[in-house]
Write a protein that holds these residues in place. Structure first.
Motif, PDB file in Angstrom:
ATOM      1  N   ARG A  57       7.979  30.091  83.978  1.00 50.29           N
ATOM      2  CA  ARG A  57       7.896  29.896  85.398  1.00 50.29           C
ATOM      3  C   ARG A  57       8.104  28.460  85.677  1.00 50.29           C
ATOM      4  N   LEU A  58       7.743  27.623  84.969  1.00 52.02           N
ATOM      5  CA  LEU A  58       8.175  26.111  85.187  1.00 52.02           C
ATOM      6  C   LEU A  58       9.430  25.912  85.220  1.00 52.02           C
ATOM      7  N   LEU A  59      10.172  26.536  84.014  1.00 53.61           N
ATOM      8  CA  LEU A  59      11.745  26.233  83.960  1.00 53.61           C
ATOM      9  C   LEU A  59      12.478  27.003  85.179  1.00 53.61           C
ATOM     10  N   ASN A  60      11.876  28.112  85.676  1.00 49.42           N
ATOM     11  CA  ASN A  60      12.440  28.840  86.891  1.00 49.42           C
ATOM     12  C   ASN A  60      12.458  27.827  88.088  1.00 49.42           C
ATOM     13  N   ILE A  61      11.313  27.364  88.079  1.00 50.55           N
ATOM     14  CA  ILE A  61      11.348  26.473  89.462  1.00 50.55           C
ATOM     15  C   ILE A  61      12.588  25.553  89.441  1.00 50.55           C
ATOM     16  N   LEU A  62      12.746  24.777  88.275  1.00 52.32           N
ATOM     17  CA  LEU A  62      13.840  24.068  87.914  1.00 52.32           C
ATOM     18  C   LEU A  62      15.233  24.968  88.323  1.00 52.32           C
ATOM     19  N   GLU A  63      15.150  25.857  87.555  1.00 49.77           N
ATOM     20  CA  GLU A  63      16.513  26.547  87.903  1.00 49.77           C
ATOM     21  C   GLU A  63      16.907  26.837  89.199  1.00 49.77           C
ATOM     22  N   ASP A  64      15.504  27.384  89.915  1.00 51.26           N
ATOM     23  CA  ASP A  64      15.990  27.721  91.329  1.00 51.26           C
ATOM     24  C   ASP A  64      16.475  26.484  92.131  1.00 51.26           C
ATOM     25  N   GLU A  65      16.042  25.170  91.862  1.00 51.21           N
ATOM     26  CA  GLU A  65      16.403  24.055  92.514  1.00 51.21           C
ATOM     27  C   GLU A  65      17.755  23.457  91.835  1.00 51.21           C
ATOM     28  N   GLY A  66      18.393  24.174  90.986  1.00 52.84           N
ATOM     29  CA  GLY A  66      19.704  23.727  90.213  1.00 52.84           C
ATOM     30  C   GLY A  66      19.598  22.694  89.483  1.00 52.84           C
ATOM     31  N   ILE A  67      18.323  22.476  88.753  1.00 56.39           N
ATOM     32  CA  ILE A  67      18.243  21.300  87.829  1.00 56.39           C
ATOM     33  C   ILE A  67      18.508  21.596  86.394  1.00 56.39           C
ATOM     34  N   SER A  68      19.274  20.964  85.654  1.00 54.94           N
ATOM     35  CA  SER A  68      19.313  21.313  84.269  1.00 54.94           C
ATOM     36  C   SER A  68      18.621  20.460  83.399  1.00 54.94           C
ATOM     37  N   TYR A  69      17.874  21.007  82.432  1.00 59.05           N
ATOM     38  CA  TYR A  69      17.022  19.918  81.710  1.00 59.05           C
ATOM     39  C   TYR A  69      17.577  19.548  80.183  1.00 59.05           C
ATOM     40  N   GLU A  70      17.033  18.559  79.636  1.00 56.53           N
ATOM     41  CA  GLU A  70      17.574  18.004  78.483  1.00 56.53           C
ATOM     42  C   GLU A  70      16.828  18.188  77.403  1.00 56.53           C
ATOM     43  N   HIS A  71      15.485  18.141  77.277  1.00 62.12           N
ATOM     44  CA  HIS A  71      14.500  18.335  76.395  1.00 62.12           C
ATOM     45  C   HIS A  71      12.934  18.852  76.920  1.00 62.12           C
ATOM     46  N   THR A  72      12.247  19.338  76.054  1.00 65.13           N
ATOM     47  CA  THR A  72      11.131  19.905  76.639  1.00 65.13           C
ATOM     48  C   THR A  72      10.034  19.630  75.469  1.00 65.13           C
ATOM     49  N   PRO A  73       9.621  18.329  75.195  1.00 62.01           N
ATOM     50  CA  PRO A  73       8.551  17.903  74.056  1.00 62.01           C
ATOM     51  C   PRO A  73       7.384  18.912  74.906  1.00 62.01           C
ATOM     52  N   SER A  74       6.550  19.113  73.836  1.00 63.60           N
ATOM     53  CA  SER A  74       5.158  19.751  74.526  1.00 63.60           C
ATOM     54  C   SER A  74       3.994  19.798  73.413  1.00 63.60           C
ATOM     55  N   GLY A  75       2.949  19.911  74.151  1.00 64.91           N
ATOM     56  CA  GLY A  75       1.680  19.867  73.288  1.00 64.91           C
ATOM     57  C   GLY A  75       1.052  21.079  73.501  1.00 64.91           C
TER      58      GLY A  75
END
Ligand code: ASP
Length: 448
Positions: free
Chosen positions: A325-343
């Motif tokens: 859902r987080l990445l969907n928001i970015l997709e809707d706003e036309g943003i591409s991402y590079e990395h997703t480090p997570s905890g």
């Protein structure tokens, strides 16, 4: 059979073109030549492609474009005079500009045709020059060579059917000179690749003819293992794998156009980067596999202009679909991402800052707050990424420890660490202002 591509600096003036001709003459396997448009002769000079873009703009704005055209003609005339060639190319340029502007195609495609004239004219000129030296050479338009591209002006992609067409180039008895940077759609409209795209033509042609080697001639002796503007006279890389090159060019190594390697990689054609001003130097060879001897690291790259979007929520790891859902928001706003480090309870998304102005940032943060109800969400701008790259890394213990120690020695705080499971690179996120110190310290740790 070799395909040789000469970049803008290698064809910038008559003196450089003489070197190009010598290089072609020195090896009879160099049978297909791809050229850029004349580039800069000095730091203050203007590339012919930029002059042509300006010419197109003047036409579009209904301004008088004769001065712009004249600047292009002057560049070519000086080459022609110095090489003692006919004025055929000048006539071609004048007549073509006139007919493009007078024709009734769409404006976008007219501008594309103008933009491609630097490469097109230079290829004709080089073929005339090679013939004047007694070589059997011919110019080949990309349409006749079989470069069929998608209908995306300024960002065209190669279509699969091109490769079989290009294979037929093997049948030519002459040295074939092809202009880089453009091709034609199935409907016959001229389209260009993105800027710097002559590298793409070279790589596609090499793949199409199944060359034994694709030589990319530029103005550096080889690829350096680190940015030479940060570390003085760094070591040169003699051999690199495609994967290593991709990782390095991602984070700031600008030897190659990012898309350019794809066709050569798929066809497993070795690529050699060489210097027109020192053609007998070894250069850097890029291959699919290589022996790792000694240092597991081949290079260190770094790039500024990143930001992170940090989201945390207690028990995030148990919430099904949170990341999507987080990445969907970015997709809707036309943003591409590079990395997703997570905890376990947090996720950072690393983005290129240029995509996210303050307005877009506010929209995204508001959406995350209402749709995902996180405990915290904030952004951090001004990040640099440093990549330590080397296929040998996966069998070597202590690479990360050595890198972290080098950053500690330089008093640099690590904001983020990421190692892909392929273990070809290790990435550190740090503050932009620490980039130079960090790179220097890493270079000394791994290469001195
Ligand atoms: N001449 C084109 C440009 O300046 C393409 C190239 O040189 O590769 O972008």
């Amino acid at each position: 059979m070799k395909v040789a591509k000469f970049g803008g600096s290698s064809v910038a003036n008559a003196e450089q073109l003489k070197k190009v001709a010598e290089i072609i003459q020195a090896d009879s396997e160099r049978r297909v030549i791809v050229v850029s448009a004349p580039g800069k002769r000095s730091a203050a000079d203007i590339k012919v492609t930029d002059l042509l873009i300006k010419l197109g703009q003047s036409f579009m704005e209904n301004k008088n474009y004769h001065d712009d055209l004249n600047q292009v003609l002057v560049r070519f005339k000086s080459i022609i005079d110095d090489l003692g060639l006919s004025d055929q190319v000048l006539k071609y340029l004048k007549a073509t500009v006139k007919s493009i502007f007078a024709g009734d195609g769409e404006l976008d495609f007219k501008l594309e045709s103008i933009k491609a004239l630097g490469e097109d004219s230079l290829a004709q000129l080089l073929s005339e020059y090679l013939s004047s030296l007694g070589l059997k050479a011919r110019y080949l338009n990309p349409r006749d060579a079989g470069l069929i591209l998608s209908d995306e002006p300024g960002g065209a992609q190669i279509l699969d059917e091109s490769l079989a067409e290009l294979y037929k180039l093997r049948d030519y008895k002459e040295i074939v000179v092809i202009p880089g940077f453009f091709g034609y759609t199935k409907e016959g409209k001229l389209v260009t690749f993105s800027r710097g795209g002559s590298d793409i033509t070279g790589s596609i042609v090499a793949a199409g003819v199944q060359a034994d080697l694709y030589e990319n001639f530029t103005d550096v002796d080889s690829v350096y293992c680190v940015n030479p503007t940060i570390v003085n006279q760094p070591k040169e890389i003699t051999a690199l794998t495609y994967k290593e090159m991709r990782e390095l060019s991602y984070a700031g190594f600008s030897v190659f156009h990012a898309e350019a390697l794809i066709p050569a990689v798929r066809a497993e054609i070795p690529v050699c980067i060489k210097n027109t001003n020192n053609p007998t130097g070894l250069g850097t060879i890029i291959v699919s596999k290589k022996e790792v001897n000694g240092n597991p690291i081949v290079g260190i790259a770094s790039d500024k202009g990143f930001m992170s979007l940090y989201v945390s929520k207690y028990l995030m790891n148990r919430e099904v679909g949170f990341g999507r859902r987080l990445l969907n928001i970015l997709e809707d706003e036309g943003i591409s991402y590079e990395h997703t480090p997570s905890g376990i309870d947090d996720l950072s998304v690393i983005l290129r800052t240029e995509q996210m102005d303050e307005v877009k940032e506010k929209i995204i943060i508001d959406r995350i707050q209402t749709e995902l109800k996180p405990d915290q969400v904030h952004t951090q701008r001004g990040l640099a990424l440093i990549m330590i790259v080397g296929e040998g890394m996966h069998s070597q213990i202590g690479t990360a420890a050595k890198a972290a120690k080098a950053l500690q020695d330089a008093n640099v705080n690590i904001e983020m660490i990421n190692q892909g499971s392929s273990e070809v690179s290790l990435m550190f996120g740090i503050k932009e202002e620490a980039e130079e110190e960090a790179v220097k310290s890493l270079y000394h740790a791994f290469f001195n």
